[in-house]
Design an enzyme around this catalytic site. Structure first.
Site, PDB file in Angstrom:
ATOM      1  CD  GLU A  41      -2.720   1.223   2.499  1.00  0.00           C
ATOM      2  OE1 GLU A  41      -2.710   0.284   3.316  1.00  0.00           O
ATOM      3  OE2 GLU A  41      -3.382   2.261   2.643  1.00  0.00           O
ATOM      4  NE  ARG A 266       4.083  -7.794  10.682  1.00  0.00           N
ATOM      5  CZ  ARG A 266       3.436  -7.136   9.713  1.00  0.00           C
ATOM      6  NH1 ARG A 266       2.450  -7.699   9.064  1.00  0.00           N
ATOM      7  NH2 ARG A 266       3.778  -5.911   9.408  1.00  0.00           N
ATOM      8  CE  LYS A 276       3.102   0.114   4.834  1.00  0.00           C
ATOM      9  NZ  LYS A 276       2.560  -0.068   3.472  1.00  0.00           N
TER      10      LYS A 276
HETATM   11  P1  ATP Z   1       3.030  -2.340   8.011  1.00  0.00           P
HETATM   12  O1  ATP Z   1       2.317  -3.229   8.998  1.00  0.00           O
HETATM   13  O2  ATP Z   1       4.474  -2.203   8.233  1.00  0.00           O
HETATM   14  O3  ATP Z   1       2.346  -1.040   7.810  1.00  0.00           O
HETATM   15  P2  ATP Z   1       1.664  -3.485   5.847  1.00  0.00           P
HETATM   16  O4  ATP Z   1       1.435  -4.931   5.894  1.00  0.00           O
HETATM   17  O5  ATP Z   1       0.530  -2.601   6.175  1.00  0.00           O
HETATM   18  O6  ATP Z   1       2.953  -3.145   6.680  1.00  0.00           O
HETATM   19  P3  ATP Z   1       1.735  -3.371   3.023  1.00  0.00           P
HETATM   20  O7  ATP Z   1       2.135  -2.233   2.187  1.00  0.00           O
HETATM   21  O8  ATP Z   1       0.307  -3.761   3.040  1.00  0.00           O
HETATM   22  O9  ATP Z   1       2.232  -3.031   4.472  1.00  0.00           O
HETATM   23  O10 ATP Z   1       2.652  -4.636   2.754  1.00  0.00           O
HETATM   24  C1  ATP Z   1       2.998  -5.106   1.483  1.00  0.00           C
HETATM   25  C2  ATP Z   1       3.418  -6.535   1.601  1.00  0.00           C
HETATM   26  O11 ATP Z   1       4.520  -6.664   2.482  1.00  0.00           O
HETATM   27  C3  ATP Z   1       2.305  -7.379   2.173  1.00  0.00           C
HETATM   28  O12 ATP Z   1       2.212  -8.579   1.447  1.00  0.00           O
HETATM   29  C4  ATP Z   1       2.728  -7.632   3.585  1.00  0.00           C
HETATM   30  O13 ATP Z   1       2.232  -8.849   4.036  1.00  0.00           O
HETATM   31  C5  ATP Z   1       4.250  -7.617   3.475  1.00  0.00           C
HETATM   32  N1  ATP Z   1       4.861  -7.225   4.750  1.00  0.00           N
HETATM   33  C6  ATP Z   1       4.628  -6.110   5.470  1.00  0.00           C
HETATM   34  N2  ATP Z   1       5.331  -6.106   6.612  1.00  0.00           N
HETATM   35  C7  ATP Z   1       6.042  -7.264   6.634  1.00  0.00           C
HETATM   36  C8  ATP Z   1       6.957  -7.870   7.550  1.00  0.00           C
HETATM   37  N3  ATP Z   1       7.304  -7.266   8.690  1.00  0.00           N
HETATM   38  N4  ATP Z   1       7.491  -9.064   7.225  1.00  0.00           N
HETATM   39  C9  ATP Z   1       7.165  -9.666   6.072  1.00  0.00           C
HETATM   40  N5  ATP Z   1       6.317  -9.164   5.169  1.00  0.00           N
HETATM   41  C10 ATP Z   1       5.744  -7.980   5.435  1.00  0.00           C
HETATM   42 MG    MG Z   2      -1.280  -3.105   4.945  1.00  0.00          MG
END
Ligand code: ATP
Ligand code: MG
Length: 571
Positions: A41, A266, A276
């Site tokens: 995102e 994760r 984020k």
């Molecule tokens: P955050 O929780 O840091 O805001 P998010 O999951 O909201 O991260 P996205 O932009 O939706 O962020 O993530 C893009 C991809 O990266 C998704 O497939 C998510 O599952 C993966 N991802 C995000 N954080 C991690 C992590 N700590 N370890 C592994 N994969 C991750």
């Molecule tokens: Mg997300």
């Protein structure tokens, strides 16, 4: 761009996702296709957790001759920005991966998603609900109590079609109505209790502008986007495990191509935060200088800190992919860059905290150009000249007036080897009369020891680094430590904020550093090993020719080796 590939990783067994892929290839489930996607995102910069997902998704495609798309999950216009869209592409590319022509945006599917929503309404599977957000929540029930049906649940198809069209046409205020799936308000899985598909929101979207005033929700958008792109394995993190029934429900109701969602754990790291939302908070409240502050766990922060793409990829390979959550020690990441830079970084002499040394028996106008090895790990890197002269700087730490036992560096009357140069003996010490601080040392050198040899075979234990006082360059050095003072930033007394755990000493700036003159031509981003000190890189933002600024990427001290050693002992 750095395109170096990591050194061969040792052969390892297949992770559970590779096992699924190989089984699918064996049974022909996807006709041998492997098509993944990385779906960020665009509401922040990528962090090292995303790198794990990137390496996994692009890595699978690479390994099995498949494809991996880059798709922006841009369904939330209020938090998304073009700046993030651009930084994400830069970071994925920098890590060494390519999506070729397959750059997609969920927002490109808004029309199709709308049509599918209409299809669900026609099939009696979705309805327009007039409950407010709070009322929807209140009707949803809890883990232990079932939800209650919305009073609008039994609207006719005609009424729903009409209301949904008018939602789209902008007839109703923000938040006044939603489109909801008609699933099961008694489901033990809260995600299945008539989830919202569309909300009314007047916000300009970075791509679609003001075309839409209704926006699809993430859960509804994600699987359908996967379907449109004919993804085979839709890999996401564990918190989406209980969203999977909904992912499947939408695709089944619509009767469209149905990828398989697979969840993995994760990445969590000690001494940092990895969401984020929190990283944005650190940036906005100026606890750090920006998303690319070298202390941040962001890809751009690590890049500015001096991490290489290869080191991040090898870190991701090393930590593997599992189905249960765990926390990885920051030392594992540090060790990955240390290992990579040990192979590739040229060695140079640099003094972080200088102490002046005068070689009394060395002629004032003489300069001796000595040969120094560029990289003992890489013979092809050759040698360079470093100037030696009467006035030098050594590290303050490399002198003790009253040396403890086992201290083999310089002390009054003591002889040490100056790296690549001569053996010198300390003859006297000059102190600041007021503070008593040592400000200058006087030494004599032995001309017979050029290059550090002792023709008479005498043993000298200590070897220290140095630079010529006149020829060396003044530099600024930024030494970084963990952003948080404790391994788990959430470990706070009740009521206290996670930010209270921030490490007040995470940045130390040294303004009087000196480096050997060969660094005059160092370019932004260049990486070096400062002998006996650590790996440093030229800061890309603040460094200028004549006023170089270096970031310490990582110290030489191998805390990981220590950990392994102590773990080995425990076993
Ligand atoms: P955050 O929780 O840091 O805001 P998010 O999951 O909201 O991260 P996205 O932009 O939706 O962020 O993530 C893009 C991809 O990266 C998704 O497939 C998510 O599952 C993966 N991802 C995000 N954080 C991690 C992590 N700590 N370890 C592994 N994969 C991750
Ligand atoms: Mg997300």
């Amino acid at each position: 761009m750095d395109t170096t590939k990591p050194a061969e990783e040792p052969a390892r067994s297949l992770n559970f996702i590779e096992q699924i892929v190989e089984e699918d290839n064996r049974t022909g489930k996807w006709d041998g296709r492997v098509h993944t996607r990385f779906p960020p995102e665009p509401n922040g910069y990528l962090h090292i957790g995303h790198a794990k997902s990137i390496c996994l998704n692009f890595g699978l495609a690479e390994k099995y001759g498949g494809k991996c798309n880059l798709r922006f999950d841009d369904t939330n216009p209020s938090k998304e920005e073009v700046e993030y869209v651009e930084s994400i592409q830069e970071d994925v590319r920098w890590l060494g991966f390519t999506w070729e022509e397959r750059l997609f945006y969920a927002s490109d599917y808004f029309e199709q998603l709308y049509q599918w929503a209409v299809q669900l309404i026609r099939a009696g599977q979705a309805y327009v609900c007039d409950l407010s957000g709070d009322e929807v929540r209140e009707h949803r029930g809890t883990l232990t109590s079932p939800g209650r049906n919305s009073p609008y649940r039994d609207r006719t198809v005609e009424e729903n079609l009409d209301l949904f069209a008018r939602m789209k046409a902008g007839e109703f205020p923000d938040g006044s109505r939603t489109l909801r799936a008609k699933v099961d308000m008694a489901s033990p899985n809260l995600n299945m209790r008539d989830p919202v598909l569309y909300r009314i929101l007047r916000a300009s979207h970075h791509r679609t502008g003001d075309t839409w005033c209704i926006y699809p929700m993430y859960d509804y958008t994600h699987g359908e986007s996967d379907s449109i792109e004919r993804i085979t394995h839709s890999i996401c993190t564990l918190e989406f495990e209980n969203h999977r029934p909904l992912y499947d429900w939408f695709l089944d109701q619509l009767g469209i191509y149905h990828p398989q969602q697979i969840e993995f754990a994760r990445l969590n790291l000690t001494y940092t935060v990895m969401s984020k939302r929190r990283l944005l908070e650190l940036v906005k409240e100026k606890h750090v200088s920006g998303w690319d502050d070298p202390r941040m766990p962001t890809i751009c922060g690590l890049r500015r800190r001096g991490y290489t793409p290869a080191s991040i990829r090898s870190f991701c390979a090393r930590i593997g992919v599992a189905k249960f959550d765990s926390v990885i020690d920051m030392a594992v990441l540090e060790n990955a860059v240390r290992e990579d830079l040990n192979r590739t970084a040229p060695r140079v002499l640099a003094v972080l905290r200088p102490l002046k040394v005068i070689i009394d028996n060395y002629p004032a106008d003489q300069i001796d150009e000595l040969d120094a090895v560029n990289n003992p790990e890489d013979v092809a890197a050759g040698t360079r000249k470093v100037p030696f002269s009467r006035e030098l700087y050594i590290e303050q730490d490399d002198f003790r007036e009253d040396p403890p036992k086992d201290y083999f560096r310089l002390a009054p009357g003591r002889e040490v080897r100056l790296r690549y140069a001569y053996l010198v003996t300390c003859t006297s010490v000059v102190k600041d009369p007021k503070t008593g601080e040592v400000v200058e040392l006087h030494c004599t050198y032995d001309p017979a020891t050029r290059g550090g040899n002792t023709p008479d075979g005498r043993k000298v234990k200590g070897t220290i680094h140095w630079v010529s006082a006149r020829e060396s360059l003044p530099v600024e050095l930024r030494l970084y430590d963990h952003l948080f003072g404790v391994a788990d930033p959430d470990d706070v007394p009740k009521g206290a904020d996670w930010k209270s755990n921030m490490n007040p000493k995470s940045l130390e700036v040294l303004r009087a550093g000196r480096v050997e003159p060969s660094l005059a031509t160092a370019q932004a981003g260049d990486r070096y090993q400062f002998e006996r000190q650590g790996y440093f890189c030229v800061d890309v933002k603040d460094s200028k020719p004549g006023a170089l600024v270096f970031n310490r990427t990582v110290s030489l001290k191998d805390t990981w080796a220590k950990i392994e050693k102590s773990q080995g002992k425990k076993k």
